[in-house]
Design a protein around this motif. Structure first.
Motif, PDB file in Angstrom:
ATOM      1  N   LEU A 169       0.821  -1.197   0.000  1.00 12.16           N
ATOM      2  CA  LEU A 169       0.000   0.000   0.000  1.00 12.16           C
ATOM      3  C   LEU A 169       0.865   1.261   0.000  1.00 12.16           C
ATOM      4  CD1 LEU A 169      -2.683  -1.030   2.649  1.00 12.16           C
ATOM      5  CD2 LEU A 169      -2.628  -1.515   0.196  1.00 12.16           C
ATOM      6  N   LYS A 170       0.352   2.308  -0.624  1.00 13.57           N
ATOM      7  CA  LYS A 170       1.072   3.577  -0.665  1.00 13.57           C
ATOM      8  C   LYS A 170       1.300   4.078   0.763  1.00 13.57           C
ATOM      9  CE  LYS A 170       1.369   5.424  -4.167  1.00 13.57           C
ATOM     10  NZ  LYS A 170       2.353   5.339  -5.272  1.00 13.57           N
ATOM     11  N   GLN A 171       2.546   4.395   1.076  1.00 13.94           N
ATOM     12  CA  GLN A 171       2.894   4.844   2.418  1.00 13.94           C
ATOM     13  C   GLN A 171       2.613   6.334   2.559  1.00 13.94           C
ATOM     14  OE1 GLN A 171       6.981   3.469   2.173  1.00 13.94           O
ATOM     15  NE2 GLN A 171       6.525   1.694   3.456  1.00 13.94           N
ATOM     16  N   GLY A 172       1.885   6.692   3.602  1.00 12.85           N
ATOM     17  CA  GLY A 172       1.418   8.060   3.745  1.00 12.85           C
ATOM     18  C   GLY A 172       2.510   9.096   3.940  1.00 12.85           C
ATOM     19  N   GLY A 173       3.607   8.732   4.627  1.00 17.46           N
ATOM     20  CA  GLY A 173       4.643   9.719   4.927  1.00 17.46           C
ATOM     21  C   GLY A 173       5.996   9.367   4.352  1.00 17.46           C
ATOM     22  N   PHE A 174       6.016   8.648   3.237  1.00 14.65           N
ATOM     23  CA  PHE A 174       7.311   8.183   2.725  1.00 14.65           C
ATOM     24  C   PHE A 174       8.223   9.336   2.331  1.00 14.65           C
ATOM     25  CE2 PHE A 174      10.143   6.710  -0.684  1.00 14.65           C
ATOM     26  CZ  PHE A 174      10.831   5.734   0.018  1.00 14.65           C
ATOM     27  N   GLU A 175       7.696  10.336   1.641  1.00 17.13           N
ATOM     28  CA  GLU A 175       8.541  11.463   1.224  1.00 17.13           C
ATOM     29  C   GLU A 175       9.110  12.191   2.436  1.00 17.13           C
ATOM     30  OE1 GLU A 175       9.529  11.920  -1.800  1.00 17.13           O
ATOM     31  OE2 GLU A 175       8.294  10.219  -2.446  1.00 17.13           O
ATOM     32  N   ASP A 176       8.310  12.309   3.481  1.00 21.06           N
ATOM     33  CA  ASP A 176       8.815  12.933   4.711  1.00 21.06           C
ATOM     34  C   ASP A 176       9.917  12.078   5.341  1.00 21.06           C
ATOM     35  OD1 ASP A 176       7.059  15.064   4.488  1.00 21.06           O
ATOM     36  OD2 ASP A 176       5.487  14.032   5.608  1.00 21.06           O
ATOM     37  N   LEU A 177       9.744  10.754   5.285  1.00 19.48           N
ATOM     38  CA  LEU A 177      10.779   9.856   5.802  1.00 19.48           C
ATOM     39  C   LEU A 177      12.091  10.069   5.062  1.00 19.48           C
ATOM     40  CD1 LEU A 177      11.746   7.352   7.460  1.00 19.48           C
ATOM     41  CD2 LEU A 177      10.925   5.953   5.553  1.00 19.48           C
ATOM     42  N   ILE A 178      12.024  10.178   3.738  1.00 22.13           N
ATOM     43  CA  ILE A 178      13.242  10.369   2.950  1.00 22.13           C
ATOM     44  C   ILE A 178      13.897  11.704   3.301  1.00 22.13           C
ATOM     45  CG2 ILE A 178      14.154  10.647   0.614  1.00 22.13           C
ATOM     46  CD1 ILE A 178      13.374   7.768   1.446  1.00 22.13           C
ATOM     47  N   SER A 179      13.101  12.730   3.523  1.00 17.56           N
ATOM     48  CA  SER A 179      13.671  14.032   3.915  1.00 17.56           C
ATOM     49  C   SER A 179      14.413  13.922   5.242  1.00 17.56           C
ATOM     50  CB  SER A 179      12.563  15.077   4.022  1.00 17.56           C
ATOM     51  OG  SER A 179      11.972  15.318   2.756  1.00 17.56           O
ATOM     52  N   VAL A 180      13.797  13.237   6.195  1.00 13.40           N
ATOM     53  CA  VAL A 180      14.442  13.055   7.493  1.00 13.40           C
ATOM     54  C   VAL A 180      15.705  12.208   7.344  1.00 13.40           C
ATOM     55  CG1 VAL A 180      14.193  12.024   9.788  1.00 13.40           C
ATOM     56  CG2 VAL A 180      12.313  13.349   8.798  1.00 13.40           C
ATOM     57  N   LEU A 181      15.633  11.159   6.523  1.00 14.51           N
ATOM     58  CA  LEU A 181      16.796  10.290   6.312  1.00 14.51           C
ATOM     59  C   LEU A 181      17.982  11.090   5.770  1.00 14.51           C
ATOM     60  CD1 LEU A 181      18.188   7.543   6.168  1.00 14.51           C
ATOM     61  CD2 LEU A 181      17.059   7.158   3.949  1.00 14.51           C
ATOM     62  N   HIS A 182      17.722  12.008   4.853  1.00 14.95           N
ATOM     63  CA  HIS A 182      18.809  12.832   4.335  1.00 14.95           C
ATOM     64  C   HIS A 182      19.397  13.735   5.423  1.00 14.95           C
ATOM     65  CE1 HIS A 182      17.537  11.625   0.270  1.00 14.95           C
ATOM     66  NE2 HIS A 182      18.733  12.032  -0.103  1.00 14.95           N
ATOM     67  N   GLU A 183      18.550  14.243   6.287  1.00 19.05           N
ATOM     68  CA  GLU A 183      19.054  15.104   7.358  1.00 19.05           C
ATOM     69  C   GLU A 183      19.925  14.334   8.335  1.00 19.05           C
ATOM     70  OE1 GLU A 183      15.268  18.247   7.582  1.00 19.05           O
ATOM     71  OE2 GLU A 183      15.563  16.725   9.135  1.00 19.05           O
ATOM     72  N   ILE A 184      19.465  13.163   8.771  1.00 22.70           N
ATOM     73  CA  ILE A 184      20.205  12.420   9.792  1.00 22.70           C
ATOM     74  C   ILE A 184      21.427  11.709   9.230  1.00 22.70           C
ATOM     75  CG2 ILE A 184      18.125  12.129  11.178  1.00 22.70           C
ATOM     76  CD1 ILE A 184      17.939   9.255  10.206  1.00 22.70           C
ATOM     77  N   SER A 185      21.562  11.717   7.875  1.00 26.66           N
ATOM     78  CA  SER A 185      22.709  11.059   7.240  1.00 26.66           C
ATOM     79  C   SER A 185      23.699  12.056   6.648  1.00 26.66           C
ATOM     80  CB  SER A 185      22.213  10.117   6.137  1.00 26.66           C
ATOM     81  OG  SER A 185      21.261   9.197   6.641  1.00 26.66           O
ATOM     82  N   ASP A 186      23.383  13.327   6.751  1.00 23.26           N
ATOM     83  CA  ASP A 186      24.251  14.393   6.242  1.00 23.26           C
ATOM     84  C   ASP A 186      25.205  14.820   7.357  1.00 23.26           C
ATOM     85  OD1 ASP A 186      25.455  16.724   5.378  1.00 23.26           O
ATOM     86  OD2 ASP A 186      23.589  17.738   4.837  1.00 23.26           O
ATOM     87  N   PRO A 187      26.507  14.564   7.194  1.00 23.43           N
ATOM     88  CA  PRO A 187      27.445  14.870   8.291  1.00 23.43           C
ATOM     89  C   PRO A 187      27.542  16.349   8.614  1.00 23.43           C
ATOM     90  CG  PRO A 187      28.632  14.344   6.274  1.00 23.43           C
ATOM     91  CD  PRO A 187      27.194  14.010   6.015  1.00 23.43           C
ATOM     92  N   PHE A 188      26.986  17.227   7.765  1.00 23.67           N
ATOM     93  CA  PHE A 188      27.033  18.667   8.024  1.00 23.67           C
ATOM     94  C   PHE A 188      25.723  19.183   8.619  1.00 23.67           C
ATOM     95  CE2 PHE A 188      29.782  17.824   4.304  1.00 23.67           C
ATOM     96  CZ  PHE A 188      31.007  18.143   4.876  1.00 23.67           C
ATOM     97  N   HIS A 189      24.763  18.284   8.829  1.00 20.80           N
ATOM     98  CA  HIS A 189      23.470  18.692   9.364  1.00 20.80           C
ATOM     99  C   HIS A 189      23.453  18.529  10.886  1.00 20.80           C
ATOM    100  CE1 HIS A 189      19.096  19.018   9.830  1.00 20.80           C
ATOM    101  NE2 HIS A 189      19.050  19.467   8.587  1.00 20.80           N
ATOM    102  N   THR A 190      22.729  19.410  11.555  1.00 21.70           N
ATOM    103  CA  THR A 190      22.681  19.356  13.021  1.00 21.70           C
ATOM    104  C   THR A 190      22.006  18.081  13.531  1.00 21.70           C
ATOM    105  OG1 THR A 190      20.621  20.625  12.996  1.00 21.70           O
ATOM    106  CG2 THR A 190      22.685  21.860  13.257  1.00 21.70           C
ATOM    107  N   LYS A 191      21.224  17.410  12.683  1.00 18.96           N
ATOM    108  CA  LYS A 191      20.531  16.190  13.102  1.00 18.96           C
ATOM    109  C   LYS A 191      21.311  14.922  12.748  1.00 18.96           C
ATOM    110  CE  LYS A 191      15.792  17.976  12.896  1.00 18.96           C
ATOM    111  NZ  LYS A 191      14.425  17.779  12.299  1.00 18.96           N
ATOM    112  N   TYR A 192      22.553  15.086  12.275  1.00 24.44           N
ATOM    113  CA  TYR A 192      23.321  13.899  11.867  1.00 24.44           C
ATOM    114  C   TYR A 192      23.387  12.861  12.993  1.00 24.44           C
ATOM    115  CZ  TYR A 192      26.932  10.708  10.415  1.00 24.44           C
ATOM    116  OH  TYR A 192      27.601   9.558  10.086  1.00 24.44           O
ATOM    117  N   GLY A 193      23.114  11.615  12.639  1.00 26.01           N
ATOM    118  CA  GLY A 193      23.225  10.515  13.586  1.00 26.01           C
ATOM    119  C   GLY A 193      22.013  10.305  14.473  1.00 26.01           C
TER     120      GLY A 193
END
Length: 591
Positions: free
Chosen positions: A46-70
């Motif tokens: 089924l189509k996931q309701g918040g998938f695009e938001d998940l990908i946005s968060v994933l990029h933030e927590i995986s970007d070593p220059f972002h305050t949310k890294y890790g």
């Protein structure tokens, strides 16, 4: 949503094709209709309701220059992103009810984004405007019940990503070029003395130039002398393996053999003798000790050999089995990535390994686009929870066989391998020799036609394309996600199988090697109170570049061409290069 929400009637009419093949996929033969009473275990994504938001968060927590890294997500948080909207459940329930499906018989994943049900083939054919047939693979004897086309009411296309099994013809294969000792690539040139110098000036035994052991890899990639410290703090490494069935319906031996592991330790890692890998059965996966497997033995002997005493887990998931079951034949298992990912994503946060390696895949074009995108998204969910996922890039150079398209035009194109082309996976190519280290001929690389080039490859890939110029124009998609990302040794690995040492080659060897380096980096971080590395690619292509040894020699022929050349910077045979643990530990240890 509550699964029991009121259903909305969906008309069976006005159906539109979801996916179809123009002809029977190469290698498969129609051998007749399935039995009239055949039951299909249907899975609906089924189509996931918040998938695009998940990908946005994933990029933030995986970007070593972002305050949310890790700041990795929990299982519950990922499931909240994956949960479909109430309107999706209502629409799908209405469709199921209209086709006589008992809603109470439907099983849901924990995020409610997958539903499973057992349905007679006649019902499935009506629901999907499909015609199921039994197909047999010419070289393996595998049988599957599939359709060449399926449709859904137009309204449901916005609510359903895919239905399986439909047009997915599973030809997942282990990435292994050869495992015959006499097929080892010869070293070139004459080298004096008993040792050679590694890229950091370290002494490495000359024998490692053609014969690879854990000690060779420890010296070459500079993990020698590092003692893991976080084995009791939750650090783990996982290996995904599959058992398949071949001609004569006999199981291909992809099983971990415990006696072989102890023999390997005795010969190549004596301090680990007595340690074992934990084998986890996924959906009935076996581990028959009478059937030692080259692939499984290779994976665990080298992950254990490089990461001891880090806990190692081997996940045994059934592959494709015969279509028609009997008293001595296991039930059919459909494409196992779904089974494995569905299981892994249910693991509690404290049981989830922080690094995974998998040595399987297939030509990207053989996977239906919608299927590949949805499965790639499941790897994104896994990455968001703090796991690094490595896959072999493949053993076909730029493509094995005829390299023809399967869209009816029969054009020749290069063939990248999925799942390595998924952006949320780190694809691992192969090298050989150490003086100097070179890209090996089979190391598969190229450019995805399903996934666009990610932003984190924006600096690394264009210089390679500029050097390539018009060479191979039309044979690859230059704007696609590029693979491999990294590489590691992939030839001459000494593996104990059925009590005897065999020499094994392939990106099957490279992926567990690189994953082991990642597990040691995670060990260092966890021991120092930091989170695991998680999704690696945005990190590798930024501050990680200087932690790799650039490989400048080698090419990967295929499709009637010499293939791509290794060159300065990223290239489509060795990626960013091979790891230097000491440098990477310094780069990644404090972020």
């Amino acid at each position: 949503m509550a699964v029991g929400a009121s259903a909305v009637a969906v008309s069976h009419g006005d159906a539109a094709v979801k996916h179809s093949w123009v002809s029977v996929p190469e290698g498969w033969v129609d051998v007749g209709a399935p039995p009239a009473d055949y039951t299909i275990d249907l899975k609906i994504g089924l189509k996931q309701g918040g998938f695009e938001d998940l990908i946005s968060v994933l990029h933030e927590i995986s970007d070593p220059f972002h305050t949310k890294y890790g700041q990795h997500l929990s299982k519950r948080e990922v499931e909240e992103f994956a949960a479909p909207h109430e309107s999706t459940h209502a629409a799908v329930n209405g469709w199921l009810l209209a086709n006589g499906v008992d809603i109470s018989s439907v099983h849901y994943s924990q995020a409610k984004d997958w539903l499973a049900l057992s349905v007679p083939v006649s019902t499935v054919e009506y629901m999907l405007s499909a015609s199921y047939r039994t197909y047999q693979h010419g070289s393996t004897g595998e049988q599957v019940v599939r359709t060449l086309s399926y449709s859904l009411p137009r309204e449901l296309h916005a609510h359903i990503d895919l239905v399986h099994p439909t047009t997915m013809f599973d030809r997942m294969k282990a990435m292994r070029a050869t495992y015959m000792l006499d097929a080892a690539l010869p070293a070139t040139g004459t080298i004096e003395g008993s040792t050679v110098k590694g890229p950091a000036g370290q002494d490495i035994p000359l024998s490692c130039n053609t014969t690879v052991t854990p000690a060779c890899l420890q010296a070459l990639y500079r993990t020698a002398g590092y003692t893991p410290q976080a084995a009791d703090k939750g650090n783990k490494i996982g290996v995904a393996g599959w058992s398949k069935y071949g001609r004569g319906l006999l199981p291909c031996p992809y099983y971990v053999n415990f006696a072989d592991l102890q023999s390997f330790f005795t010969q190549f890692r004596p301090d680990a003798v007595g340690t074992n890998v934990t084998v986890v059965s996924v959906d009935g996966g076996l581990n028959d000790q009478s059937l030692p497997g080259v692939e499984a033995d290779l994976d665990v002997q080298y992950t254990e050999g490089l990461t001891y005493p880090t806990p190692n887990y081997y996940y045994s998931t059934p592959g494709t089995a015969p279509t028609i079951n009997d008293s001595v034949t296991p039930p059919q298992r459909d494409e196992p990535y779904l089974d494995w990912l569905s299981y892994i994503l249910t693991l509690p946060d404290d049981e989830l390994p922080q690094a995974f390696t998998t040595s399987y895949g297939g030509d990207e074009q053989t996977f239906p686009y919608e299927w590949a995108v949805r499965v790639c998204g499941m790897f994104a969910q896994l990455s968001a929870r703090g796991s690094s996922v490595m896959f072999s890039s493949g053993d076909g150079g730029v493509g094995a066989g005829t390299c023809q398209t399967n869209d009816g035009t029969n054009r020749t194109i290069f063939q990248p391998v999925f799942p390595a082309t998924c952006p949320y996976i780190t694809g691992v190519g192969a090298t050989y020799q150490i003086a100097p280290e070179k890209g090996v001929y089979f190391s598969q690389g190229g450019f995805s036609r399903y996934f666009e080039r990610p932003v984190w490859q924006a600096a690394a890939v264009p210089p390679f394309l500029a050097k390539l110029g018009s060479t191979y124009a039309g044979l690859y998609y230059p704007a696609g996600r590029a693979v491999p990302d990294v590489s590691a040794q992939g030839y001459g690995f000494q593996v104990v199988v059925a009590g005897e040492v065999e020499s094994v080659g392939g990106t099957s060897a490279s992926s567990p090697t690189f994953a082991s380096i990642v597990a040691l980096l995670n060990d260092y971080r966890i021991a120092n109170g930091r989170p695991s590395l998680g999704w690696l690619n945005p990190l590798l292509y930024t501050i990680g570049v200087s932690g790799f040894t650039d490989i400048l020699l080698g090419n990967n022929p295929g499709c009637g061409t010499p293939g791509f050349n290794a060159t300065e910077g990223w290239d489509a045979i060795t990626g960013l290069g091979t790891p230097d643990f000491v440098k990477l530990k310094e780069l990644f240890g404090s972020i």
